[in-house]
Design a protein around this motif. Sequence first.
Motif, mmCIF file in Angstrom:
data_model
loop_
_atom_site.group_PDB
_atom_site.id
_atom_site.type_symbol
_atom_site.label_atom_id
_atom_site.label_comp_id
_atom_site.label_asym_id
_atom_site.label_seq_id
_atom_site.Cartn_x
_atom_site.Cartn_y
_atom_site.Cartn_z
ATOM 1 N N GLN A 1 0.850 -1.189 0.000
ATOM 2 C CA GLN A 1 0.000 0.000 0.000
ATOM 3 C C GLN A 1 0.889 1.243 0.000
ATOM 4 O O GLN A 1 1.765 1.381 0.858
ATOM 5 N N LYS A 2 0.649 2.119 -0.963
ATOM 6 C CA LYS A 2 1.444 3.336 -1.071
ATOM 7 C C LYS A 2 1.079 4.320 0.032
ATOM 8 O O LYS A 2 -0.077 4.460 0.403
ATOM 9 N N MET A 3 2.078 4.996 0.571
ATOM 10 C CA MET A 3 1.864 6.019 1.593
ATOM 11 C C MET A 3 2.384 7.360 1.073
ATOM 12 O O MET A 3 3.503 7.444 0.560
ATOM 13 N N ASN A 4 1.569 8.389 1.215
ATOM 14 C CA ASN A 4 1.947 9.721 0.755
ATOM 15 C C ASN A 4 2.248 10.594 1.976
ATOM 16 O O ASN A 4 1.390 11.321 2.471
ATOM 17 N N ILE A 5 3.466 10.473 2.478
ATOM 18 C CA ILE A 5 3.892 11.214 3.670
ATOM 19 C C ILE A 5 5.133 12.034 3.326
ATOM 20 O O ILE A 5 6.077 11.527 2.721
ATOM 21 N N LYS A 6 5.117 13.295 3.700
ATOM 22 C CA LYS A 6 6.250 14.184 3.424
ATOM 23 C C LYS A 6 6.557 15.041 4.647
ATOM 24 O O LYS A 6 5.666 15.421 5.401
ATOM 25 N N ASN A 7 7.826 15.358 4.818
ATOM 26 C CA ASN A 7 8.263 16.319 5.831
ATOM 27 C C ASN A 7 8.905 17.496 5.114
ATOM 28 O O ASN A 7 9.773 17.306 4.252
ATOM 29 N N GLU A 8 8.485 18.699 5.442
ATOM 30 C CA GLU A 8 9.011 19.904 4.807
ATOM 31 C C GLU A 8 9.571 20.851 5.862
ATOM 32 O O GLU A 8 9.076 20.908 6.995
ATOM 33 N N VAL A 9 10.605 21.603 5.471
ATOM 34 C CA VAL A 9 11.182 22.612 6.349
ATOM 35 C C VAL A 9 10.548 23.963 6.042
ATOM 36 O O VAL A 9 10.373 24.327 4.882
ATOM 37 N N LEU A 10 10.182 24.674 7.088
ATOM 38 C CA LEU A 10 9.675 26.043 6.954
ATOM 39 C C LEU A 10 10.621 26.993 7.668
ATOM 40 O O LEU A 10 11.064 26.696 8.776
ATOM 41 N N PRO A 11 10.971 28.123 7.047
ATOM 42 C CA PRO A 11 10.588 28.578 5.699
ATOM 43 C C PRO A 11 11.186 27.674 4.630
ATOM 44 O O PRO A 11 12.278 27.145 4.780
ATOM 45 N N SER A 12 10.427 27.474 3.564
ATOM 46 C CA SER A 12 10.781 26.490 2.552
ATOM 47 C C SER A 12 11.397 27.129 1.314
ATOM 48 O O SER A 12 11.046 28.235 0.929
ATOM 49 N N GLN A 13 12.319 26.383 0.713
ATOM 50 C CA GLN A 13 12.899 26.786 -0.565
ATOM 51 C C GLN A 13 12.218 26.042 -1.712
ATOM 52 O O GLN A 13 12.569 26.206 -2.868
ATOM 53 N N SER A 14 11.237 25.206 -1.340
ATOM 54 C CA SER A 14 10.568 24.372 -2.333
ATOM 55 C C SER A 14 9.213 24.951 -2.694
ATOM 56 O O SER A 14 8.507 25.511 -1.856
ATOM 57 N N SER A 15 8.838 24.793 -3.943
ATOM 58 C CA SER A 15 7.530 25.281 -4.411
ATOM 59 C C SER A 15 6.418 24.296 -4.051
ATOM 60 O O SER A 15 5.244 24.590 -4.256
ATOM 61 N N LYS A 16 6.798 23.105 -3.493
ATOM 62 C CA LYS A 16 5.811 22.079 -3.178
ATOM 63 C C LYS A 16 5.040 22.382 -1.899
ATOM 64 O O LYS A 16 3.973 21.847 -1.662
ATOM 65 N N THR A 17 5.584 23.235 -1.045
ATOM 66 C CA THR A 17 4.947 23.532 0.229
ATOM 67 C C THR A 17 3.643 24.293 0.023
ATOM 68 O O THR A 17 3.556 25.171 -0.825
ATOM 69 N N ASN A 18 2.637 23.971 0.816
ATOM 70 C CA ASN A 18 1.353 24.668 0.753
ATOM 71 C C ASN A 18 1.545 26.142 1.088
ATOM 72 O O ASN A 18 2.103 26.487 2.131
ATOM 73 N N ASN A 19 1.082 27.028 0.218
ATOM 74 C CA ASN A 19 1.289 28.471 0.399
ATOM 75 C C ASN A 19 0.638 29.000 1.675
ATOM 76 O O ASN A 19 1.188 29.880 2.342
ATOM 77 N N ASN A 20 -0.537 28.476 2.018
ATOM 78 C CA ASN A 20 -1.212 28.939 3.224
ATOM 79 C C ASN A 20 -0.416 28.599 4.488
ATOM 80 O O ASN A 20 -0.319 29.416 5.412
ATOM 81 N N ASP A 21 0.164 27.402 4.512
ATOM 82 C CA ASP A 21 0.987 26.990 5.658
ATOM 83 C C ASP A 21 2.248 27.847 5.739
ATOM 84 O O ASP A 21 2.671 28.246 6.821
ATOM 85 N N GLU A 22 2.840 28.111 4.580
ATOM 86 C CA GLU A 22 4.046 28.939 4.516
ATOM 87 C C GLU A 22 3.748 30.357 5.005
ATOM 88 O O GLU A 22 4.494 30.939 5.797
ATOM 89 N N ASP A 23 2.634 30.916 4.560
ATOM 90 C CA ASP A 23 2.259 32.283 4.964
ATOM 91 C C ASP A 23 1.985 32.365 6.461
ATOM 92 O O ASP A 23 2.385 33.328 7.127
ATOM 93 N N ALA A 24 1.298 31.358 7.000
ATOM 94 C CA ALA A 24 0.980 31.351 8.427
ATOM 95 C C ALA A 24 2.253 31.321 9.256
ATOM 96 O O ALA A 24 2.394 32.063 10.245
ATOM 97 N N PHE A 25 3.201 30.475 8.842
ATOM 98 C CA PHE A 25 4.460 30.391 9.590
ATOM 99 C C PHE A 25 5.270 31.684 9.451
ATOM 100 O O PHE A 25 5.870 32.151 10.424
ATOM 101 N N ASP A 26 5.297 32.250 8.251
ATOM 102 C CA ASP A 26 6.040 33.501 8.024
ATOM 103 C C ASP A 26 5.497 34.627 8.898
ATOM 104 O O ASP A 26 6.261 35.431 9.449
ATOM 105 N N ASN A 27 4.167 34.714 9.027
ATOM 106 C CA ASN A 27 3.556 35.742 9.875
ATOM 107 C C ASN A 27 3.949 35.542 11.344
ATOM 108 O O ASN A 27 4.275 36.500 12.052
ATOM 109 N N PHE A 28 3.897 34.288 11.792
ATOM 110 C CA PHE A 28 4.292 33.974 13.172
ATOM 111 C C PHE A 28 5.763 34.337 13.397
ATOM 112 O O PHE A 28 6.116 34.986 14.387
ATOM 113 N N LYS A 29 6.606 33.938 12.458
ATOM 114 C CA LYS A 29 8.042 34.182 12.588
ATOM 115 C C LYS A 29 8.360 35.671 12.626
ATOM 116 O O LYS A 29 9.158 36.129 13.474
#
Length: 378
Positions: A257-285
């Motif tokens: 069974q395929k699993m779709n699990i990813k770990n991303e670093v924020l702030p991200s250098q990747s375009s794959k990161t969800n923009n809303n999550d990135e914006d929320a973290f940037d505002n907090f930071k």
Amino acid sequence: MTNPGGKNNMKKFRIIMLLMACTLFLAACGKSESSKKGKDNSSNTQLIGQTSNKYYQGVIKNGHYQTSKSRGVTVQQNDNQLNLKSFENGLLNISKSHFSTDKYIFQEGQYINTNTAEKWLDRKTKKNPEGLNPSGKDTKVPMYLQQIDEQDFMTQQNNSLKISGMTIGVGINSVYYYRKEAYGAIYQKKLTNSEIKEQGKQIGNTILQRLRKNKDLKNIPIVIALYKQAPNDSLVGGNFFAYSVNNDGATKVSSWQKMNIKNEVLPSQSSKTNNNDEDAFDNFKSQVQNFFPNLSGITAQAHYVNGKLSGMHVNITTQFYGESEIISFTQYVQTQAEKYLPSGIPIDISISSTEGMQSFLSRSSSSKEFYSHVFSSY
């Protein structure tokens, strides 16, 4: 004429004989009870209390927690400690979806011992036919298998514990590190996703076949989960990419069974990161950095399952040393986290300096407020 001393001596003698008889009787009882305990292993087994149904009960035998016999055995030094944490935590989450915390009792792996793990993790040779890594020279043939973890799941039957399920984690390298000569420079070879998947499935299948040879494991459900190791220089751990549930004594994996699990670093250098999550973290930071400029850095590890954010761990490194500063900073971080960070997911925030952990904040997925704790210097 009577002899008072003789009467006293006789009385003492009777008391001594009575005490000796009692001692022999108690000794016999003790021996009988001891023999019973020796035959009944459950008398030496205890369960750790369950504080929440999110966690398993653990096992204590002879007054000691049952530690894993194979944990920590790896092919080579794993320089990315985040791999180890993600591997163990992720494997436990997979287990929970197949072995309920209400029905099963967790026991650290007891069937794959250290010696067996070392043989399996080594290369296959004439001296070591059990090696799961391919034969060949280190400079030409990669070592694919990096680590193995075993989790046992027990059930209570007739006041004793019985193995009723097992999960095996198989860690596969994404980058192969090697030396051309002893103590020489370290070289690396990036492994393709197709290589990682192929080798992982092949190794997992072999491990299943070997486990089934043990009579205790012949018919229990065995879950095999495949994990892709993150490179040594990664700021996040790796991720599980496939698993297989093997019931009814199956000796061969029928499907993965395929699993779709990813770990991303924020702030991200990747375009794959969800923009809303990135914006929320940037505002907090930005809010935290503007108010307290003496910060060395703020980063986060975002955990995604099927493309959806399911958890976040934030690391804040400070240059504060006064306790009043740390208390004020922790309180401010809490207000900004509740205001800006995504809701509905578990979030941990660690605040530390070069001297160690200073404070910690945590929020469950069902809560709106963070719990916080400041580590005092006394």
